[in-house]
Design a protein around this motif. Structure first.
Motif, PDB file in Angstrom:
ATOM      1  N   TYR A  33       0.868  -1.176   0.000  1.00 28.49           N
ATOM      2  CA  TYR A  33       0.000   0.000   0.000  1.00 28.49           C
ATOM      3  C   TYR A  33       0.908   1.231   0.000  1.00 28.49           C
ATOM      4  CZ  TYR A  33      -3.861   3.116   1.307  1.00 28.49           C
ATOM      5  OH  TYR A  33      -4.806   4.106   1.313  1.00 28.49           O
ATOM      6  N   MET A  34       0.615   2.172  -0.871  1.00 31.84           N
ATOM      7  CA  MET A  34       1.449   3.375  -1.006  1.00 31.84           C
ATOM      8  C   MET A  34       0.597   4.628  -0.836  1.00 31.84           C
ATOM      9  SD  MET A  34       4.559   2.262  -1.618  1.00 31.84           S
ATOM     10  CE  MET A  34       5.362   3.775  -2.185  1.00 31.84           C
ATOM     11  N   SER A  35       1.229   5.678  -0.347  1.00 30.04           N
ATOM     12  CA  SER A  35       0.537   6.940  -0.124  1.00 30.04           C
ATOM     13  C   SER A  35       1.371   8.111  -0.619  1.00 30.04           C
ATOM     14  CB  SER A  35       0.277   7.147   1.374  1.00 30.04           C
ATOM     15  OG  SER A  35      -0.655   6.230   1.883  1.00 30.04           O
ATOM     16  N   TRP A  36       0.704   9.222  -0.783  1.00 28.44           N
ATOM     17  CA  TRP A  36       1.360  10.511  -0.927  1.00 28.44           C
ATOM     18  C   TRP A  36       1.038  11.312   0.335  1.00 28.44           C
ATOM     19  CZ3 TRP A  36       4.781  11.965  -4.553  1.00 28.44           C
ATOM     20  CH2 TRP A  36       4.831  11.245  -5.752  1.00 28.44           C
ATOM     21  N   VAL A  37       2.076  11.919   0.878  1.00 28.07           N
ATOM     22  CA  VAL A  37       1.906  12.816   2.008  1.00 28.07           C
ATOM     23  C   VAL A  37       2.562  14.135   1.626  1.00 28.07           C
ATOM     24  CG1 VAL A  37       1.835  10.942   3.685  1.00 28.07           C
ATOM     25  CG2 VAL A  37       4.012  12.026   3.161  1.00 28.07           C
ATOM     26  N   TYR A  38       2.163  15.207   2.290  1.00 27.80           N
ATOM     27  CA  TYR A  38       2.811  16.472   1.971  1.00 27.80           C
ATOM     28  C   TYR A  38       3.007  17.303   3.226  1.00 27.80           C
ATOM     29  CZ  TYR A  38      -0.770  20.181   2.218  1.00 27.80           C
ATOM     30  OH  TYR A  38      -1.668  21.141   2.639  1.00 27.80           O
ATOM     31  N   GLN A  39       3.907  18.256   3.076  1.00 31.22           N
ATOM     32  CA  GLN A  39       4.234  19.146   4.176  1.00 31.22           C
ATOM     33  C   GLN A  39       4.216  20.565   3.665  1.00 31.22           C
ATOM     34  OE1 GLN A  39       8.020  18.395   6.121  1.00 31.22           O
ATOM     35  NE2 GLN A  39       7.216  19.198   8.034  1.00 31.22           N
ATOM     36  N   ALA A  40       3.236  21.335   4.132  1.00 27.93           N
ATOM     37  CA  ALA A  40       3.196  22.754   3.789  1.00 27.93           C
ATOM     38  C   ALA A  40       4.295  23.481   4.563  1.00 27.93           C
ATOM     39  CB  ALA A  40       1.834  23.318   4.130  1.00 27.93           C
ATOM     40  N   PRO A  41       4.742  24.610   4.069  1.00 23.89           N
ATOM     41  CA  PRO A  41       5.797  25.356   4.761  1.00 23.89           C
ATOM     42  C   PRO A  41       5.430  25.630   6.219  1.00 23.89           C
ATOM     43  CG  PRO A  41       5.410  26.293   2.601  1.00 23.89           C
ATOM     44  CD  PRO A  41       4.343  25.275   2.817  1.00 23.89           C
ATOM     45  N   GLY A  42       6.303  25.229   7.132  1.00 21.77           N
ATOM     46  CA  GLY A  42       6.091  25.482   8.549  1.00 21.77           C
ATOM     47  C   GLY A  42       5.057  24.591   9.217  1.00 21.77           C
ATOM     48  N   ARG A  43       4.569  23.579   8.480  1.00 20.47           N
ATOM     49  CA  ARG A  43       3.528  22.706   9.028  1.00 20.47           C
ATOM     50  C   ARG A  43       4.032  21.269   9.099  1.00 20.47           C
ATOM     51  NH1 ARG A  43      -1.418  25.352   8.299  1.00 20.47           N
ATOM     52  NH2 ARG A  43      -2.233  23.786   9.768  1.00 20.47           N
ATOM     53  N   GLY A  44       3.250  20.411   9.729  1.00 19.53           N
ATOM     54  CA  GLY A  44       3.609  19.004   9.830  1.00 19.53           C
ATOM     55  C   GLY A  44       3.196  18.218   8.605  1.00 19.53           C
ATOM     56  N   LEU A  45       3.582  16.960   8.586  1.00 19.19           N
ATOM     57  CA  LEU A  45       3.218  16.080   7.485  1.00 19.19           C
ATOM     58  C   LEU A  45       1.719  15.805   7.500  1.00 19.19           C
ATOM     59  CD1 LEU A  45       6.058  13.408   7.488  1.00 19.19           C
ATOM     60  CD2 LEU A  45       5.526  14.994   5.644  1.00 19.19           C
ATOM     61  N   ARG A  46       1.169  15.692   6.286  1.00 12.04           N
ATOM     62  CA  ARG A  46      -0.256  15.422   6.173  1.00 12.04           C
ATOM     63  C   ARG A  46      -0.474  14.396   5.079  1.00 12.04           C
ATOM     64  NH1 ARG A  46      -4.864  20.203   5.650  1.00 12.04           N
ATOM     65  NH2 ARG A  46      -6.532  19.008   6.639  1.00 12.04           N
ATOM     66  N   TRP A  47      -1.211  13.353   5.384  1.00 10.01           N
ATOM     67  CA  TRP A  47      -1.556  12.348   4.395  1.00 10.01           C
ATOM     68  C   TRP A  47      -2.535  12.940   3.387  1.00 10.01           C
ATOM     69  CZ3 TRP A  47      -6.252  10.201   3.045  1.00 10.01           C
ATOM     70  CH2 TRP A  47      -6.207   9.031   2.263  1.00 10.01           C
ATOM     71  N   LEU A  48      -2.310  12.637   2.102  1.00 11.78           N
ATOM     72  CA  LEU A  48      -3.170  13.170   1.051  1.00 11.78           C
ATOM     73  C   LEU A  48      -3.968  12.095   0.332  1.00 11.78           C
ATOM     74  CD1 LEU A  48      -1.080  15.795  -0.934  1.00 11.78           C
ATOM     75  CD2 LEU A  48      -3.000  16.213   0.597  1.00 11.78           C
ATOM     76  N   ALA A  49      -3.296  11.008  -0.001  1.00 14.59           N
ATOM     77  CA  ALA A  49      -3.946   9.993  -0.826  1.00 14.59           C
ATOM     78  C   ALA A  49      -3.227   8.668  -0.662  1.00 14.59           C
ATOM     79  CB  ALA A  49      -3.924  10.416  -2.294  1.00 14.59           C
ATOM     80  N   GLY A  50      -3.972   7.579  -0.837  1.00 14.55           N
ATOM     81  CA  GLY A  50      -3.381   6.257  -0.749  1.00 14.55           C
ATOM     82  C   GLY A  50      -4.009   5.313  -1.746  1.00 14.55           C
ATOM     83  N   ILE A  51      -3.287   4.229  -2.029  1.00 16.66           N
ATOM     84  CA  ILE A  51      -3.775   3.274  -3.016  1.00 16.66           C
ATOM     85  C   ILE A  51      -3.301   1.878  -2.661  1.00 16.66           C
ATOM     86  CG2 ILE A  51      -1.788   3.628  -4.559  1.00 16.66           C
ATOM     87  CD1 ILE A  51      -3.808   3.462  -6.917  1.00 16.66           C
ATOM     88  N   TYR A  52      -4.173   0.904  -2.844  1.00 14.64           N
ATOM     89  CA  TYR A  52      -3.826  -0.466  -2.525  1.00 14.64           C
ATOM     90  C   TYR A  52      -2.805  -1.017  -3.522  1.00 14.64           C
ATOM     91  CZ  TYR A  52      -7.178  -0.999   1.224  1.00 14.64           C
ATOM     92  OH  TYR A  52      -7.835  -0.904   2.422  1.00 14.64           O
ATOM     93  N   ALA A  53      -2.209  -2.132  -3.122  1.00 16.99           N
ATOM     94  CA  ALA A  53      -1.123  -2.721  -3.902  1.00 16.99           C
ATOM     95  C   ALA A  53      -1.544  -3.029  -5.342  1.00 16.99           C
ATOM     96  CB  ALA A  53      -0.618  -3.985  -3.221  1.00 16.99           C
ATOM     97  N   ASP A  54      -2.790  -3.452  -5.514  1.00 13.94           N
ATOM     98  CA  ASP A  54      -3.255  -3.810  -6.859  1.00 13.94           C
ATOM     99  C   ASP A  54      -3.827  -2.620  -7.615  1.00 13.94           C
ATOM    100  OD1 ASP A  54      -6.512  -5.290  -5.981  1.00 13.94           O
ATOM    101  OD2 ASP A  54      -5.592  -3.363  -5.509  1.00 13.94           O
TER     102      ASP A  54
END
Length: 114
Positions: A33-54
């Motif tokens: 399972y893979m995800s994209w996370v992002y970090q806005a300037p001066g902020r913490g990490l935030r999960w954005l999207a994920g997708i199953y292995a298949d």
């Protein structure tokens, strides 16, 4: 060696599009399972999207649903994030993440500005 390498970031105008790419190596990408996370300037990490292995059941944070699309090509060990109709608040560093280990790459910077 386990690696995640993000690319595709840059400067984009509000309302524009960008496609981010994450190339994986050193582990069985097609099992993860893979995800994209992002970090806005001066902020913490935030999960954005994920997708199953298949490649099924993509899921999104509400603020990007309908604008961003996560996908993957297991034959190429690659994860994608298509970013459409971007907004200034999307500015930040984007990382792909192997969720089983929470490992992420060094990230790619996206700046949304006119």
């Amino acid at each position: 060696q386990v690696q995640l390498v993000e690319s595709g970031g840059g400067l984009v105008q509000p309302g524009g599009s960008l496609r981010l790419t994450c190339t994986a190596s050193g582990f069985p990408f097609s099992d993860e399972y893979m995800s994209w996370v992002y970090q806005a300037p001066g902020r913490g990490l935030r999960w954005l999207a994920g997708i199953y292995a298949d490649g099924s059941r993509p899921s999104y944070l509400g603020i990007v649903e309908g604008r961003f699309i996560i996908s993957r090509d297991n034959a190429k060990n690659t994860l994608y994030l298509q970013m459409n109709n971007v907004r200034p608040e999307d500015t930040g560093t984007y990382y792909c993440r192997r969720d089983s280990t929470a490992m992420r790459g060094k990230g790619t910077l996206v700046t949304v500005s006119s």
